[in-house]
Design an enzyme around this catalytic site. Structure first.
Site, PDB file in Angstrom:
ATOM      1  CD  GLU A 115      -2.708   1.067   2.599  1.00 50.15           C
ATOM      2  OE1 GLU A 115      -3.835   1.582   2.583  1.00 50.15           O
ATOM      3  OE2 GLU A 115      -2.233   0.503   3.612  1.00 50.15           O
TER       4      GLU A 115
ATOM      5  CE  LYS B 148      -7.710   0.483   3.534  1.00 57.11           C
ATOM      6  NZ  LYS B 148      -6.605   1.279   4.152  1.00 57.11           N
TER       7      LYS B 148
ATOM      8  CB  CYS C 124      -4.058  -1.919   4.335  1.00 59.47           C
ATOM      9  SG  CYS C 124      -3.150  -1.616   5.881  1.00 59.47           S
TER      10      CYS C 124
END
Length: 328
Positions: free
Chosen positions: A90, A162, A203
């Site tokens: 990331e 995300k 993440c």
């Protein structure tokens, strides 16, 4: 769009209904690689079809050119090891030093920053997983935290924004509010590649197993990608155990490329880049948790099939309708 096949010389069958390219030879493992194979029965290990992947670890800063130079070097190392895909963490291209910097440098996917990485993939002849790019949002105050897959022809094959944003008061640490400058994604994304079917995440998604269940059982993923910049505190407590849990419960490989070390005076990442097989065994890991480098491992398609055949959770799991009708 067909695969760019100039790097491949023969093919292997996957799950009897798909054909994907496989390299004709593999470079040997380096000292950065831990190699192991899960044993789930007393049967002798059979010859298997496999393909090599690499996971990169780095300490990004607020300098686009410096980060690109690091990524370029790590791509060369991955190519030298025979990898067909290299995964970056990331925020690989930029980590802000000051509030607002990330939004200011955000660009569309056809902008010059991402085009640099497309050229890198094409010139190196390797697929790239670029986890957590600052893609320009719908207004000047927001961006999207976007995971981009580029093929070895330099074309963007897929992208995922995300879904779960990091709005957390870290115990003993600082308060994070990713939603203050980031738009959440809405779509679950998977894509075929020469190393298998990839399920994309970023993440903080790691803490929400429903996403990975969808990627495995609805989107047929074989490999889950979890590019991350975990905080030092949460990484020490939860990083490896969460990754191994996702691998075990989905029977997928998990590739978790990580940011590592101090990016600036305010931000530090845990590191510990990992590659985990469908039995939950760590098969790739850097010996130094905060170093810059690559971990390398082979994706063993016969192991995926073996684990799934011996513990057939895909057939045994209950549909969502079952749980909706169950009284609480």
């Amino acid at each position: 769009m067909p695969f760019c096949l100039h790097n491949y010389r023969f093919f292997v069958k996957l799950n009897s209904n798909r054909t994907l390219p496989c390299p004709i030879r593999h470079a040997r493992f380096t000292s950065l690689t831990v190699q192991s194979r899960a044993t789930i029965s007393s049967e002798p290990a059979m010859a298997s079809n496999s393909v090599r992947v690499a996971a990169a670890q780095m300490t990004s800063i607020n300098d686009l050119a410096a980060n690109f130079a690091t990524c370029s070097r790590l791509v060369k190392e991955a190519v030298a090891e025979g990898a067909k895909l290299v995964c970056f963490p990331e925020s690989f291209s930029f980590i802000a030093d000051k509030d607002g910097e990330s939004v200011n440098i955000a660009e569309p996917l056809d902008g010059p920053i991402m085009q640099q990485y497309c050229s890198l993939a094409r010139e190196s002849g390797i697929w790239l997983s670029l986890g957590g790019f600052q893609e320009r949002g719908s207004d000047d105050a927001h961006l999207r935290n976007t995971h981009v897959i580029i093929d070895d022809c330099g074309s963007i094959r897929s992208s995922y924004s995300k879904i779960h944003l990091f709005d957390v008061d870290v115990p003993g640490g600082r308060v994070y509010k990713e939603s203050s400058f980031t738009e959440p994604g809405k779509d679950i994304v998977s894509v075929d590649s020469p190393v298998g079917r990839l399920g994309l995440s970023v993440c903080y998604d790691l803490r929400f197993p429903e996403l990975y269940q969808q990627l495995r059982f609805q989107h047929k993923a074989q490999i889950l990608l979890v590019p991350s910049a975990f905080t030092k505190i949460t990484g020490q407590a939860h990083w490896e155990i969460l990754l191994r849990a996702r691998a075990i419960e989905t029977q997928c490989y998990v590739i978790a490329a990580a940011q590592a070390g101090k990016h600036n005076d305010k931000r530090e990442s845990y590191g510990d880049t990992l590659i985990i097989d469908p039995w939950g065994t760590v098969v790739g890991r850097l010996p130094d948790r905060i170093s810059t480098g690559i971990a390398v491992a082979d994706i063993d398609f016969s192991l995926i099939d073996s684990v799934r055949a011996k513990i057939p959770i895909a057939k045994q799991r209950k549909p969502i309708e079952f749980w909706k009708s169950t009284s609480l």
